[in-house]
Design a protein around this motif. Structure first.
Motif, PDB file in Angstrom:
ATOM      1  N   GLN A   1     -21.785  36.254 -45.637  1.00 27.83           N
ATOM      2  CA  GLN A   1     -21.942  37.703 -45.727  1.00 27.83           C
ATOM      3  C   GLN A   1     -20.985  38.453 -44.784  1.00 27.83           C
ATOM      4  O   GLN A   1     -21.285  39.541 -44.306  1.00 27.83           O
TER       5      GLN A   1
ATOM      6  N   TYR B   1     -20.275  37.659 -41.809  1.00 36.91           N
ATOM      7  CA  TYR B   1     -20.635  37.499 -40.396  1.00 36.91           C
ATOM      8  C   TYR B   1     -20.130  36.183 -39.829  1.00 36.91           C
ATOM      9  O   TYR B   1     -20.026  35.183 -40.546  1.00 36.91           O
TER      10      TYR B   1
ATOM     11  N   LYS C   1     -18.395  40.410 -36.936  1.00 30.99           N
ATOM     12  CA  LYS C   1     -17.796  40.309 -38.254  1.00 30.99           C
ATOM     13  C   LYS C   1     -16.532  39.454 -38.108  1.00 30.99           C
ATOM     14  O   LYS C   1     -15.933  39.397 -37.037  1.00 30.99           O
TER      15      LYS C   1
ATOM     16  N   ASN D   1     -35.165  41.524 -33.169  1.00 33.42           N
ATOM     17  CA  ASN D   1     -34.650  40.645 -34.215  1.00 33.42           C
ATOM     18  C   ASN D   1     -35.122  39.211 -34.080  1.00 33.42           C
ATOM     19  O   ASN D   1     -34.724  38.348 -34.852  1.00 33.42           O
TER      20      ASN D   1
ATOM     21  N   ARG E   1     -32.658  37.380 -36.490  1.00 33.01           N
ATOM     22  CA  ARG E   1     -32.139  38.015 -37.686  1.00 33.01           C
ATOM     23  C   ARG E   1     -30.781  38.619 -37.357  1.00 33.01           C
ATOM     24  O   ARG E   1     -30.597  39.235 -36.309  1.00 33.01           O
TER      25      ARG E   1
ATOM     26  N   ASP F   1     -28.780  40.239 -40.065  1.00 37.87           N
ATOM     27  CA  ASP F   1     -28.589  41.405 -40.913  1.00 37.87           C
ATOM     28  C   ASP F   1     -29.942  41.915 -41.399  1.00 37.87           C
ATOM     29  O   ASP F   1     -30.696  41.197 -42.044  1.00 37.87           O
ATOM     30  N   GLU F   2     -30.217  43.166 -41.076  1.00 33.25           N
ATOM     31  CA  GLU F   2     -31.515  43.738 -41.413  1.00 33.25           C
ATOM     32  C   GLU F   2     -31.716  43.890 -42.914  1.00 33.25           C
ATOM     33  O   GLU F   2     -32.833  43.800 -43.409  1.00 33.25           O
ATOM     34  N   GLU F   3     -30.629  44.186 -43.636  1.00 28.72           N
ATOM     35  CA  GLU F   3     -30.737  44.417 -45.073  1.00 28.72           C
ATOM     36  C   GLU F   3     -31.056  43.125 -45.828  1.00 28.72           C
ATOM     37  O   GLU F   3     -31.978  43.060 -46.620  1.00 28.72           O
ATOM     38  N   THR F   4     -30.254  42.097 -45.554  1.00 26.19           N
ATOM     39  CA  THR F   4     -30.376  40.878 -46.351  1.00 26.19           C
ATOM     40  C   THR F   4     -31.318  39.856 -45.724  1.00 26.19           C
ATOM     41  O   THR F   4     -31.751  38.932 -46.398  1.00 26.19           O
TER      42      THR F   4
END
Lengths: 761, 81
Positions: free
Chosen positions: A105, A107, A211, A458, A471, A473-476
């Motif tokens: 993703q 990252y 990233k 997280n 965690r 990424d909060e979205e995925t």
């Protein structure tokens, strides 16, 4: 002890300039006091074609110390590169501040584990605190935001008075520094063994996230680019820490030789983190490096050496906390919370502006030149003129002699199988209680409760879970899991297998939580490399680890070696600590260890053999260490991990716990106490109840499977050839081993949780 | 009863984050002309009996083992009249 007039104000008459060194070739120099050997000193003279100046001698001595140069370990560490498995996930490998791994993703994750053993023995609080600070800056220097820390710790006997001095200080230091930074501490280990008496192991790990495009490397390139030192002022702390502290054996009289200890300031570090991340966001640096061991000597020579080679530094521009420091001391100072950046001239103003905003002192101390020399000046006089590679990367390399110790055969012949075993169910019950209440097997929450495990919001899993998970990424819901493991007792019995068992356990722990293991970092803690027996342990352990990583497909991304962990003639157990990093697509799919739902079926995965060598049972009940450690089967570990990850992803298991020290019974007790539900367990036919409970065969896990998933789960195990035996059911408020004994959870909880506070609180 | 005062200070070469924080705050509050601040601890011990050499030795011993962390701190002992 310092090469020139340490502590005196700059004085042109006593300043040991390059010119002065040329004119006075016969001057006696304190190379021995600085930890250099005669041939090393002569090599420096050969490289320079003259005697080194005091400042040059200071630089070479710290950079050629064991701690910085890896001179004894290098020839063995090469295997990590030579045997590296093909792995597309590895974006940056060994050699940089830390390795970087692709986790998908867009990252990338960087992580590394380091030792801060010797400083933590001398001054437990500050030693451990600055250990956290140092590893956090390593991660930051790669371009990543630090997101979590972990600390594998080892101390002397739990009831030894010195443990009561060292442990609380270390724990408070880790907690104090990490909590102030706002970094969750998500796991680690606490191990007690008399072999660490006088040589506690304080290892610190940090994980950072970025990233892909944010990766930064430690090199100085582009003539005319500025060298900026930023962060705390330079003081007299830790001078000679590297050469004297980390590279020499403590004599038996204890900590009598006490060089200045570094004191950390976590709030300064927090500013440094935020300031550095903002500088990265605006793309203002071409190279960056943190200042750790060997301070400016290390940062300038490594940056220059990794770049085109030329750098000019005006040392008198370095902001000082103590104006009486000599140039040698400034070069060797290990003052904390400092970073060094290479910045294009056009970006310097903006760089300094951001530093000012964060209240961080920043100073241009020099520039990159198109030559190939590192040149350092003090009020206009040249005091250093060296090829930087000879300082940073081309230090001495030793082929230390190594030999399998004569006592190894005897140790391995002293099989734990001959030890008296419990004769009755009552005795078995009593020994279970004794083992789970022993300091090594007892709950460590007294320690981990002093750390903030959930700050930043997280943290998905933290101690006492099998691995820490955060965690990303909060979205995925993308997340990473990290576990650290090491077992010095196994490694003492067989260093090759012991290193692989540490790797396997850590790998298993990550998989048990539902994450796919990707890469490892290691911290290799050993005794003196000048002892052929220790060197043999080191050689065997590194060979084992490199072979193991190749077999499991998990490359070594970097790490740290800590040698000279011994008092007098007695070395610690060889203690390779392995950290495995794994990735999980969605942290909501993680698997915890706790048995939380009644009626779920318990399956034991893997094969249980009679393997008691180095076991917790042999230690607790018989104070015995002998025989062989459990057999290693890395193909089996891989299969088990695949099953655990698939089962987690597809929701087939409700809980999973890896089996390691203490065996099945330890896992059952931990999972029951964690989830608050008991278990009824049946000993499989043909297995001795004692072996079933206490054997430490590797490649095993216990899982709780909802009835609705049983067929799917057992079909999967069957199809892929992983032995899975139904051993019971989650039920009630006690741990019942049918036909043997029953232990109420309340009694187990007391036994498991009261030990550590009683010893240390 | 006599009072013995033990002053404990970080050694000069050791970083003192608290002192630095105080020093940085001073100009913001309008107090100029202070270039450095070091912060320490003061212990006031009420001694039973005479403050003789033996008593002072005891105080030094307790200061060294308990009040000060001599790895990073220095201490001084003085009698207050």
């Amino acid at each position: 002890m310092l090469p020139s007039s340490g502590g005196q104000p700059p004085n042109p008459r006593t300043l040991d300039t390059v010119k002065h060194a040329n004119e006075t070739p016969g001057t006696e120099q304190p190379w021995a006091e600085l930890g250099l050997k005669q041939d090393e000193y002569e090599r420096i003279r050969e490289i320079l074609g003259r005697r080194p100046t005091g400042a040059e001698l200071a630089m070479y001595s710290v950079m050629w110390s064991e701690h910085c140069s890896y001179k004894s370990s290098k020839v063995h560490l090469r295997q990590f590169g030579e045997k590296a498995p093909d792995n597309d996930a590895l974006l940056v490998g060994i050699g940089e501040n830390a390795g970087v791994v692709d986790v998908g993703q867009g990252y990338a994750v960087t992580f590394k584990v380091e030792s801060h053993n010797h400083p933590s023995y001398i001054e437990p609080y500050q030693g451990a605190a600055t250990g956290v600070g140092g590893i956090v800056r390593d991660i930051l220097a790669m371009g990543a935001r630090p997101v979590a820390v972990m600390d594998p710790l080892r101390f002397g006997a739990a009831d030894h008075p010195d443990t009561k001095r060292v442990l609380p200080g270390v724990v408070a230091g880790i907690g104090g520094y990490g909590n102030c930074l706002g970094l969750p501490n998500i796991g680690g280990e606490v191990v007690f063994d008399p072999c660490y008496q006088g040589n506690p192991l304080v290892n610190a790990l940090c994980v950072g996230v970025m990233k892909h495009e944010d990766i930064h490397l430690a090199k100085a390139s582009g003539a005319g680019n500025k060298v900026i030192l930023y962060g705390a002022r330079t003081g007299g702390d830790g001078i000679g820490g590297v050469s004297v502290l980390a590279s020499e054996t403590f004599d038996s009289t204890g900590p009598s030789r006490r060089p200045a200890v570094q004191v950390g300031d976590p709030f300064q570090e927090k500013l440094l983190i935020e300031c550095t991340l903002e500088i990265f966001r605006e793309d203002l640096v071409t190279g960056i490096q943190d200042l750790g061991g060997a301070g400016l000597s290390c940062a300038t020579s490594e940056l220059a050496s990794a770049g085109s080679g030329g750098m000019r530094v005006e040392l008198d521009t370095v902001p000082l906390r103590d104006s009486s420091l000599s140039p040698e001391e400034i070069l060797m100072s290990e003052s904390q919370e400092r970073m060094c950046a290479i910045v294009e001239p056009g970006k310097v103003d903006r760089f300094l502006e951001i530093c000012e905003k964060w209240d961080v002192i920043a100073t241009v101390i020099g520039e990159v030149t198109d030559g190939d020399r590192l040149e350092i000046f003090w009020h206009g006089d040249q005091i250093v003129d060296v090829p930087p590679r000879t300082v940073a990367h081309e230090g001495p390399v030793y082929q230390r002699p190594y030999e399998r110790p004569s006592w190894q055969d005897e140790l391995q012949a002293d099989d734990a199988g001959r030890l008296p075993r419990p004769g009755t169910p009552e005795e078995l019950r009593e020994q279970v209680l004794k083992v789970v209440a022993s300091p090594n097997q007892a709950s460590k929450s007294w320690v981990t409760d002093q750390y903030d495990r959930f700050v930043q919001g997280n943290t998905v899993l933290a101690q006492p879970e099998d691995s820490g998970m955060v965690r990303v990424d909060e979205e995925t819901g993308l997340g990473v899991a990290v576990a650290t493991d090491g077992n010095g007792r196994y490694a003492k019995l067989d260093p090759y297998a012991g290193a692989q068992l540490a790797l396997a356990e850590s790998y298993r722990n990550v998989a048990a939580a539902g994450a796919t293991p990707l890469a490892i970092s290691n911290c290799l803690n050993f005794g003196s490399p000048e002892d052929p027996a220790v060197m043999w342990q080191f050689a065997e352990a590194t060979r084992g680890l490199a072979d193991g990583c190749l077999a499991l497909g998990t490359p070594v991304t970097g790490g740290n070696v800590s040698l000279y962990n011994q008092t007098g003639e007695t070395a610690i157990h060889p203690t390779p600590v392995v950290a495995v990093l794994g990735v999980i697509d969605d942290v909501a799919r993680r698997t915890p260890i706790g048995f939380a739902s009644e009626g779920h079926l318990l399956y034991l995965l893997g094969d249980t053999r009679e393997e008691l060598g180095g076991s917790a049972w042999s230690q607790v009940i018989h104070d015995h260490l002998g025989g062989l450690p459990p057999r290693v089967d890395l193909e089996r570990e891989k299969l088990l991990a695949e099953i655990l990850v698939s089962a987690s992803r597809d929701g087939m298991v409700d809980a999973a716990h890896d089996l390691s020290d203490g065996g099945l019974v330890q896992a059952l007790v931990e999972s029951s106490l964690r989830g608050g539900k008991g278990a009824r367990v049946v000993v499989p036919d043909g297995l001795d109840p004692f072996v079933f409970l206490f054997s430490e065969s590797a490649g095993r896990a216990v899982v709780a499977v909802p009835r609705s998933e049983e067929v799917r789960f057992t079909d999967m195990c069957g199809a892929r050839g992983l032995p899975a035996a139904r051993i019971g059911v989650v039920d009630g408020a006690s741990l019942e081993i049918q036909g043997q004994f029953s232990l109420p959870l309340s009694e187990l909880r007391r036994a498991h949780e009261e030990t550590i506070p009683a010893l240390l609180a | 009863m006599a009072r013995v005062v033990v002053d404990v200070m970080l050694k000069p070469e050791i970083l003192d984050p608290q002192g630095q924080a105080v020093q940085r705050a001073l100009p913001r509050l309008g107090f100029d002309g202070i270039s450095d601040v070091r912060q320490g601890k003061r212990f006031e011990l009420e001694i039973d009996g005479p403050v003789d050499d033996a008593a002072l030795d005891r105080v030094r011993k307790l200061a060294e083992t308990f009040l000060a962390n001599t790895v990073i701190e220095d201490f001084t002992v003085k009698v207050e009249s």
